[in-house]
Scaffold this motif. Structure first.
Motif, PDB file in Angstrom:
ATOM      1  N   GLY A 176      -1.680   7.881 -32.397  1.00 14.64           N
ATOM      2  CA  GLY A 176      -1.620   9.202 -32.600  1.00 14.64           C
ATOM      3  C   GLY A 176      -0.615   9.424 -33.877  1.00 14.64           C
ATOM      4  O   GLY A 176      -0.844  10.267 -34.628  1.00 14.64           O
ATOM      5  N   LEU A 177       0.386   8.381 -33.617  1.00 12.03           N
ATOM      6  CA  LEU A 177       1.682   8.710 -34.781  1.00 12.03           C
ATOM      7  C   LEU A 177       1.054   8.304 -36.173  1.00 12.03           C
ATOM      8  O   LEU A 177       1.519   8.915 -37.085  1.00 12.03           O
ATOM      9  CB  LEU A 177       2.810   7.922 -34.272  1.00 12.03           C
ATOM     10  N   GLY A 178       0.250   7.319 -36.076  1.00  6.79           N
ATOM     11  CA  GLY A 178      -0.413   6.946 -37.165  1.00  6.79           C
ATOM     12  C   GLY A 178      -1.295   7.659 -37.921  1.00  6.79           C
ATOM     13  O   GLY A 178      -1.236   8.142 -39.039  1.00  6.79           O
ATOM     14  N   TYR A 179      -1.977   8.635 -36.969  1.00  7.61           N
ATOM     15  CA  TYR A 179      -2.792   9.484 -37.445  1.00  7.61           C
ATOM     16  C   TYR A 179      -2.087  10.750 -38.250  1.00  7.61           C
ATOM     17  O   TYR A 179      -2.486  11.327 -39.182  1.00  7.61           O
ATOM     18  CB  TYR A 179      -3.710  10.104 -36.303  1.00  7.61           C
ATOM     19  N   LEU A 180      -1.112  11.010 -37.347  1.00  7.32           N
ATOM     20  CA  LEU A 180      -0.248  12.240 -37.971  1.00  7.32           C
ATOM     21  C   LEU A 180       0.331  11.941 -39.546  1.00  7.32           C
ATOM     22  O   LEU A 180       0.454  12.559 -40.160  1.00  7.32           O
ATOM     23  CB  LEU A 180       0.882  12.458 -37.024  1.00  7.32           C
ATOM     24  N   THR A 181       1.139  10.581 -39.279  1.00  5.26           N
ATOM     25  CA  THR A 181       1.827  10.156 -40.591  1.00  5.26           C
ATOM     26  C   THR A 181       0.780  10.121 -41.699  1.00  5.26           C
ATOM     27  O   THR A 181       0.803  10.558 -42.898  1.00  5.26           O
ATOM     28  CB  THR A 181       2.316   8.746 -40.276  1.00  5.26           C
ATOM     29  N   ALA A 182      -0.440   9.694 -41.434  1.00  2.87           N
ATOM     30  CA  ALA A 182      -1.545   9.419 -42.534  1.00  2.87           C
ATOM     31  C   ALA A 182      -1.743  10.861 -43.170  1.00  2.87           C
ATOM     32  O   ALA A 182      -2.006  11.325 -44.087  1.00  2.87           O
ATOM     33  CB  ALA A 182      -2.657   8.743 -41.878  1.00  2.87           C
ATOM     34  N   ALA A 183      -1.950  11.986 -42.100  1.00  7.80           N
ATOM     35  CA  ALA A 183      -2.373  13.154 -42.519  1.00  7.80           C
ATOM     36  C   ALA A 183      -1.250  13.799 -43.334  1.00  7.80           C
ATOM     37  O   ALA A 183      -1.404  14.370 -44.281  1.00  7.80           O
ATOM     38  CB  ALA A 183      -2.515  14.003 -41.185  1.00  7.80           C
ATOM     39  N   VAL A 184      -0.211  13.649 -42.977  1.00  9.20           N
ATOM     40  CA  VAL A 184       1.314  14.147 -43.632  1.00  9.20           C
ATOM     41  C   VAL A 184       1.227  13.690 -45.165  1.00  9.20           C
ATOM     42  O   VAL A 184       1.430  14.352 -45.991  1.00  9.20           O
ATOM     43  CB  VAL A 184       2.571  13.992 -42.695  1.00  9.20           C
TER      44      VAL A 184
ATOM     45  N   GLN B 174      -7.728  12.106 -48.328  1.00  7.56           N
ATOM     46  CA  GLN B 174      -7.967  12.384 -46.980  1.00  7.56           C
ATOM     47  C   GLN B 174      -8.053  11.140 -46.030  1.00  7.56           C
ATOM     48  O   GLN B 174      -8.837  10.324 -45.838  1.00  7.56           O
ATOM     49  CB  GLN B 174      -9.361  13.086 -46.946  1.00  7.56           C
ATOM     50  N   ALA B 175      -6.631  10.581 -45.784  1.00  9.56           N
ATOM     51  CA  ALA B 175      -6.329   9.315 -45.168  1.00  9.56           C
ATOM     52  C   ALA B 175      -6.523   9.701 -43.460  1.00  9.56           C
ATOM     53  O   ALA B 175      -6.028  10.560 -43.173  1.00  9.56           O
ATOM     54  CB  ALA B 175      -4.990   8.739 -45.394  1.00  9.56           C
ATOM     55  N   SER B 176      -7.508   9.156 -42.881  1.00 12.99           N
ATOM     56  CA  SER B 176      -7.696   9.061 -41.554  1.00 12.99           C
ATOM     57  C   SER B 176      -7.910   7.744 -40.957  1.00 12.99           C
ATOM     58  O   SER B 176      -8.356   6.765 -41.735  1.00 12.99           O
ATOM     59  CB  SER B 176      -9.037   9.969 -41.152  1.00 12.99           C
TER      60      SER B 176
END
Lengths: 225, 436
Positions: free
Chosen positions: B374-382, B396-398
């Protein structure tokens, strides 16, 4: 009713950390269903004797024979299985899981018992708590009084109907009235079911109600009056 | 077997790999927990040391999350740059660095490049296999957004014909990129130059925005496009047309009045034609024709080594975290040494003790890894937003299968390694545990 196991101890020695002998017992014979009190000053080896009789002292040598089973000759796995089946242990400071309720603590052995025995063990634990008048509230045992906690501990020791009950200072953490009540209930159960009971204690009121008494001092053991 | 594997869809292969990576942990769980019910005790231990456990899980999450975000970001950046160059089949410029010219033409990075003359442009534009030959003119800006001169056909191609408003019809009209600092109906006066050195008011002519491009995911989204003739005109140059055709906008241009262009974006009639045109316009000392996609590909190849280094670094980090996790588990298992000694005293078999410790470790590891995803997803989005904002390249890193495999591999390896602290608990004497 005579459900206890006889005990025959020969040349039992338990060594401490540096190889020093902390307990030496040449011979002890106990009939099934007998209640034995072990007394002596602090550091005399009373608790060590209790743990050695339960097969918990890794450095113990000699022979501890319960019925036909020499506990010290068994592997760790078989010793554990023997304890699970035949021995109920009571500790001075209860040793409960504070985050669990009374029933969960009393039936903790059901967690590693064969699946088929689990419901029976839980049922017996519940019945034992009722008999010892412990409230089976949903709250955890952390909020229980000292007397109630020790009763949960006793219920845990008796729930699987062991032939042997080994207690290390069971009343030491309780006030007098709670200690007397616990002694009454413990002895009532043990005598009703013919269990063999060995209690290490300083509590003269408890010791006075035992069938036999053993005195440990300076590495020697003698039968007390 | 290999053929069977290759016949599977990529998604199926990835799913199978994910299951395979998780399998060691699942097998261990089955072997350790079979016939036991350690749940209440594990919950009790988790609750008793809840703050230590929460910190422990959070540390795992941060480590897993940062590793996943880093890898996802690198992939997102590659995809974003590739997408940004998608509309640029071929660029012809004066000989020099392909990379520099690609950065200038595709990513609108300011550069001083020699110009192609009118004859050369004419030759490209009139080639029978060329559909669009768009001259580009750089050098001006408005509020830090580049103002780029080009032709209407290229703008229409860039927007897939979906311009909001309309295309320019006169010299001082403009079409703004999706994120440009001027909207339809706004007027602006371009500054000469870019950034801090831009000269405001150097050009007196005001432009009116009459259309807006849809988002393209490239730096062109931040640009303002104007007729190339206007760029030449405001710089005091000929406007590409003979005096009798001065009001004309767009091709054909008259080579005699063509001031020069640093780059021509070429769209050929077919893929084969593109290769033929590259060959034809690659001439020593005259012109250089290149595919931006190929230049990016070379760049990715170089970056591939960087990527491998990043992956290696991620693995090293994960290994360090694994060691820390193991040490943490040793310490945590010592915290409930007495409870475990009690269980052993009550006759719990060694496998049950291992099951309790292992389940406890597994709960922390699974929670940490899940939180890490989850954290990786958020960090990548930010990070994607930050990179997009700073470069105008739509990143658009996901998290994808690669990241899931990495997380599953980490979890599985740690579940296996967690047997070590579980086993070490069994080696401790019961008596000392009871008396601790």
């Amino acid at each position: 009713m005579d459900n206890g196991l006889s005990l025959s101890v020969r040349d039992l020695t338990v060594a401490g950390d540096r190889g020093r002998s902390i307990l030496s017992l040449d011979r002890l014979v106990l009939e099934p269903g007998v209640a034995l009190g072990v007394q002596g000053p602090s550091g005399a080896g009373k608790s060590t004797l209790i743990f050695a009789l339960a097969g918990l002292a890794a450095s113990a040598t000699g022979s501890v024979r319960w019925g036909e089973t020499d506990l010290l000759s068994l592997s760790a796995r078989r010793t554990a299985a023997f304890r699970a089946r035949n021995i109920g242990l009571i500790f001075q400071d209860f040793l409960l899981f504070d985050e669990l309720g009374a029933e969960d603590n009393a039936s903790v052995q059901s967690l590693f018992a064969p699946r088929g025995r689990r419901p029976g063990l839980r049922e017996q634990a519940g019945a034992m708590l009722d008999r010892l008048k412990v409230p089976k509230a949903s709250r955890t045992v952390a909020s229980y009084s000292g007397g109630e906690r020790q009763r949960v501990s006793v219920a845990r020791a008796l729930a699987h109907e062991p032939a042997i009950v080994l207690a290390d200072e069971p009343t030491a953490s309780l006030h007098r009235a709670a200690a007397d009540a616990l002694t009454d209930d413990l002895l009532a159960d043990v005598r009703a079911r013919g269990r063999t009971l060995i209690v290490a204690s300083h509590d003269e009121r408890l010791l006075s109600r035992m069938d036999r008494r053993l005195h440990l001092a300076d590495g020697t053991v003698r039968e007390a009056a | 077997m290999r053929d069977l594997w290759l016949d599977l869809s990529a998604t199926t292969q990835d799913a199978i790999l994910l299951v395979a990576l998780l399998l060691p942990g699942a097998i261990l769980a089955a072997l350790l927990l079979r016939g036991f019910a350690p749940g209440p005790l594990v919950r009790a231990l988790l609750w008793r040391f809840r703050w230590a456990n929460a910190v422990f899980a959070l540390l795992i999450a941060i480590s897993v999350g940062s590793g996943l975000a880093l890898i996802a970001q690198e992939r997102g950046l590659r995809q974003g740059t590739a997408q940004a160059a998608d509309k640029f089949d071929m660029v012809v410029s004066a000989p020099g660095s392909e990379l520099t010219m690609m950065l200038a033409a595709v990513f609108l990075q300011a550069t001083d490049a020699p110009l192609l003359d009118g004859e050369t442009y004419q030759e490209i534009a009139t080639h029978p296999r060329v559909k669009i030959a768009a001259p580009l003119a750089f050098g001006d800006s408005y509020e830090r957004a580049p103002v780029v001169g080009t032709i209407a056909d290229f703008v229409t191609y860039l927007s897939d014909g979906e311009i909001e408003g309309r295309m320019w019809t006169s010299t001082f009209e403009a079409v703004a990129g999706a994120n440009a600092p001027a909207g339809i109906g706004d007027s602006f006066v371009p500054a000469h130059g870019h950034g801090d050195s831009a000269e405001e008011g150097a050009h007196g002519d005001a432009f009116t925005v009459v259309g807006r491009l849809p988002p393209t995911g490239s730096p062109w989204d931040n640009a303002i496009l104007i007729p190339v003739e206007a760029v030449w005109a405001v710089h005091g140059l000929a406007d590409g047309h003979a005096p009798d055709a001065e009001s004309r906008l767009g091709p054909p241009f008259d080579a005699r009045y063509f001031p020069g262009t640093p780059a021509v974006v070429v769209r050929a009639e077919s893929l084969g034609a593109t290769y033929a045109l590259r060959s034809e316009f690659t001439r020593d000392a005259e012109t250089m024709a290149f595919f931006p996609g190929a230049v990016l590909s070379d760049l990715y190849r170089i970056m591939g080594d960087v990527r491998q280094a990043m992956s290696a670094l991620t693995l090293v980090t994960q290994a360090l975290v694994a060691i820390s996790v193991l040490l943490g588990l040793f310490i945590l298992s010592r915290l409930f040494r007495r409870q475990l000694a009690l269980l052993r005293a009550l006759g719990a078999p060694p496998r049950f003790i291992m099951a309790v410790i292992w389940s406890y470790a597994a709960a922390l590891l699974a929670a940490g890894t899940a939180l890490g995803i989850g954290l990786g997803y958020l960090t990548a989005a930010v990070l994607s937003r930050v990179v997009t904002a700073r470069t105008d390249i739509l990143v658009q890193a996901s998290l994808g299968w690669t990241e899931m495999h990495l997380a599953a591999g980490f979890l599985s390896a740690m579940l296996v390694l967690s047997l070590v602290p579980a086993w070490s608990v069994l080696r401790a004497p019961v008596l000392s545990g009871l008396r601790s």
